[in-house]
Design a protein around this motif. Structure first.
Motif, PDB file in Angstrom:
ATOM      1  N   PHE A 126     -40.058   6.706  17.622  1.00 54.51           N
ATOM      2  CA  PHE A 126     -38.830   6.120  17.083  1.00 54.51           C
ATOM      3  C   PHE A 126     -37.763   7.200  16.897  1.00 54.51           C
ATOM      4  CE2 PHE A 126     -39.871   1.798  14.967  1.00 54.51           C
ATOM      5  CZ  PHE A 126     -40.616   1.425  16.070  1.00 54.51           C
ATOM      6  N   CYS A 127     -38.208   8.407  16.525  1.00 57.87           N
ATOM      7  CA  CYS A 127     -37.252   9.506  16.328  1.00 57.87           C
ATOM      8  C   CYS A 127     -36.521   9.800  17.639  1.00 57.87           C
ATOM      9  CB  CYS A 127     -37.976  10.743  15.811  1.00 57.87           C
ATOM     10  SG  CYS A 127     -39.442  11.192  16.773  1.00 57.87           S
ATOM     11  N   TRP A 128     -37.258   9.827  18.722  1.00 59.33           N
ATOM     12  CA  TRP A 128     -36.670  10.054  20.054  1.00 59.33           C
ATOM     13  C   TRP A 128     -35.725   8.905  20.417  1.00 59.33           C
ATOM     14  CZ3 TRP A 128     -37.667   6.685  24.174  1.00 59.33           C
ATOM     15  CH2 TRP A 128     -37.178   7.106  25.412  1.00 59.33           C
ATOM     16  N   LEU A 129     -36.159   7.694  20.117  1.00 57.92           N
ATOM     17  CA  LEU A 129     -35.398   6.507  20.495  1.00 57.92           C
ATOM     18  C   LEU A 129     -34.070   6.402  19.744  1.00 57.92           C
ATOM     19  CD1 LEU A 129     -35.399   3.803  22.074  1.00 57.92           C
ATOM     20  CD2 LEU A 129     -36.513   2.775  20.075  1.00 57.92           C
TER      21      LEU A 129
ATOM     22  N   VAL B 247     -31.683  14.565  20.876  1.00 58.92           N
ATOM     23  CA  VAL B 247     -32.178  15.939  20.747  1.00 58.92           C
ATOM     24  C   VAL B 247     -33.643  16.007  20.320  1.00 58.92           C
ATOM     25  CG1 VAL B 247     -29.889  16.835  20.278  1.00 58.92           C
ATOM     26  CG2 VAL B 247     -31.346  16.196  18.363  1.00 58.92           C
ATOM     27  N   VAL B 248     -34.330  14.869  20.343  1.00 60.27           N
ATOM     28  CA  VAL B 248     -35.749  14.859  19.999  1.00 60.27           C
ATOM     29  C   VAL B 248     -36.550  14.674  21.284  1.00 60.27           C
ATOM     30  CG1 VAL B 248     -37.542  13.841  18.564  1.00 60.27           C
ATOM     31  CG2 VAL B 248     -35.166  13.770  17.801  1.00 60.27           C
ATOM     32  N   SER B 249     -37.573  15.494  21.473  1.00 63.69           N
ATOM     33  CA  SER B 249     -38.381  15.385  22.688  1.00 63.69           C
ATOM     34  C   SER B 249     -39.427  14.280  22.531  1.00 63.69           C
ATOM     35  CB  SER B 249     -39.079  16.713  22.981  1.00 63.69           C
ATOM     36  OG  SER B 249     -40.076  16.970  21.995  1.00 63.69           O
ATOM     37  N   LYS B 250     -39.756  13.662  23.667  1.00 67.90           N
ATOM     38  CA  LYS B 250     -40.772  12.604  23.666  1.00 67.90           C
ATOM     39  C   LYS B 250     -42.109  13.246  24.021  1.00 67.90           C
ATOM     40  CE  LYS B 250     -41.190   7.864  25.386  1.00 67.90           C
ATOM     41  NZ  LYS B 250     -40.761   6.956  26.467  1.00 67.90           N
TER      42      LYS B 250
ATOM     43  N   ILE C 150     -31.042   9.861  10.705  1.00 67.59           N
ATOM     44  CA  ILE C 150     -31.478   8.574  11.270  1.00 67.59           C
ATOM     45  C   ILE C 150     -32.951   8.638  11.650  1.00 67.59           C
ATOM     46  CG2 ILE C 150     -31.203   7.010  13.237  1.00 67.59           C
ATOM     47  CD1 ILE C 150     -28.198   7.639  13.138  1.00 67.59           C
ATOM     48  N   CYS C 151     -33.369   9.755  12.220  1.00 71.00           N
ATOM     49  CA  CYS C 151     -34.783   9.893  12.623  1.00 71.00           C
ATOM     50  C   CYS C 151     -35.701   9.748  11.410  1.00 71.00           C
ATOM     51  CB  CYS C 151     -35.017  11.222  13.326  1.00 71.00           C
ATOM     52  SG  CYS C 151     -34.483  12.661  12.378  1.00 71.00           S
ATOM     53  N   ALA C 152     -35.316  10.370  10.317  1.00 75.03           N
ATOM     54  CA  ALA C 152     -36.137  10.290   9.099  1.00 75.03           C
ATOM     55  C   ALA C 152     -36.173   8.857   8.568  1.00 75.03           C
ATOM     56  CB  ALA C 152     -35.585  11.235   8.036  1.00 75.03           C
ATOM     57  N   GLU C 153     -35.042   8.194   8.658  1.00 69.88           N
ATOM     58  CA  GLU C 153     -34.943   6.810   8.176  1.00 69.88           C
ATOM     59  C   GLU C 153     -35.815   5.879   9.014  1.00 69.88           C
ATOM     60  OE1 GLU C 153     -33.174   6.151   5.477  1.00 69.88           O
ATOM     61  OE2 GLU C 153     -33.703   4.016   5.533  1.00 69.88           O
TER      62      GLU C 153
ATOM     63  N   GLN D 207     -40.312  17.547  19.246  1.00 69.02           N
ATOM     64  CA  GLN D 207     -39.550  18.734  18.863  1.00 69.02           C
ATOM     65  C   GLN D 207     -38.085  18.346  18.719  1.00 69.02           C
ATOM     66  OE1 GLN D 207     -41.160  21.785  18.477  1.00 69.02           O
ATOM     67  NE2 GLN D 207     -43.073  20.734  18.963  1.00 69.02           N
ATOM     68  N   ILE D 208     -37.454  18.902  17.714  1.00 73.36           N
ATOM     69  CA  ILE D 208     -36.028  18.634  17.489  1.00 73.36           C
ATOM     70  C   ILE D 208     -35.230  19.875  17.866  1.00 73.36           C
ATOM     71  CG2 ILE D 208     -34.273  18.125  15.750  1.00 73.36           C
ATOM     72  CD1 ILE D 208     -36.503  16.573  14.227  1.00 73.36           C
TER      73      ILE D 208
END
Ligand code: SF4
Ligand code: SF4
Length: 102
Positions: A50-53, A59-62, A78-81, A67-68
Motif C-alpha cells: 500500500f505504501c508503494w501504491l 518513492v517507495v520500492s515494491k 500518506i504511506c503511514a496512514e 525502501q523509501i
C-alpha cells in the motif's frame, strides 16, 4: 449506429520517482518502516505494498523490504496512514543527525 470506428480517448499519466523534484531540507517528518511489522518483509511474500501504491511521489520500492528514497520523500505521511499493520512511523527530522542520514 456502427461502433467499430469509435475510439475511447482517455487521459492517463504516471508519476515517476521524484517527479516533484528533490525535497531538500524542509521535510519535517520522516517515514520509518518497522520491518518486523511490514507484511512482505515478515512473510517473504510480495503482498500489500500500500505504501508503494499510495505514495504520491512514487518513492517507495515494491520490494520485500520496501525502501523509501528520502532524497525525494516529502514526508506527507500518506504511506503511514495507509499501511494496514501501521508499520510506518513518522519521525521528526530533528531526531536524525546531519545530512548523512538521508
Ligand atoms: S503498507 Fe506497510 S505493511 Fe504494506 S508493504 Fe508498506 S510498509 Fe509493509
Ligand atoms: S511520506 Fe509521503 S512522500 Fe514520503 S514515502 Fe510516504 S507517501 Fe511517499
Amino acid at each position: 449506429m456502427p461502433t467499430e470506428n469509435l475510439r475511447v480517448l482517455t487521459s492517463a499519466s504516471y508519476a515517476g520517482p521524484g517527479d516533484a523534484g528533490r525535497t531538500g531540507s524542509w521535510r519535517v517528518l520522516r517515514p520509518v518502516i518497522d520491518y518486523t511489522k511490514c507484511a512482505p518483509a515478515k512473510t517473504g511474500k510480495p503482498a500489500c505494498f500500500f505504501c508503494w501504491l499510495y505514495c504520491p511521489d512514487s518513492v517507495v520500492s515494491k520490494t520485500l523490504q520496501p525502501q523509501i528514497n528520502l532524497e525525494y520523500c516529502k514526508g506527507c505521511g500518506i504511506c503511514a496512514e495507509e499501511c494496514p499493520p501501521k508499520a510506518i512511523t513518522m519521525v521528526e527530522e530533528s531526531k536524525f543527525s546531519g545530512a548523512d542520514d538521508r
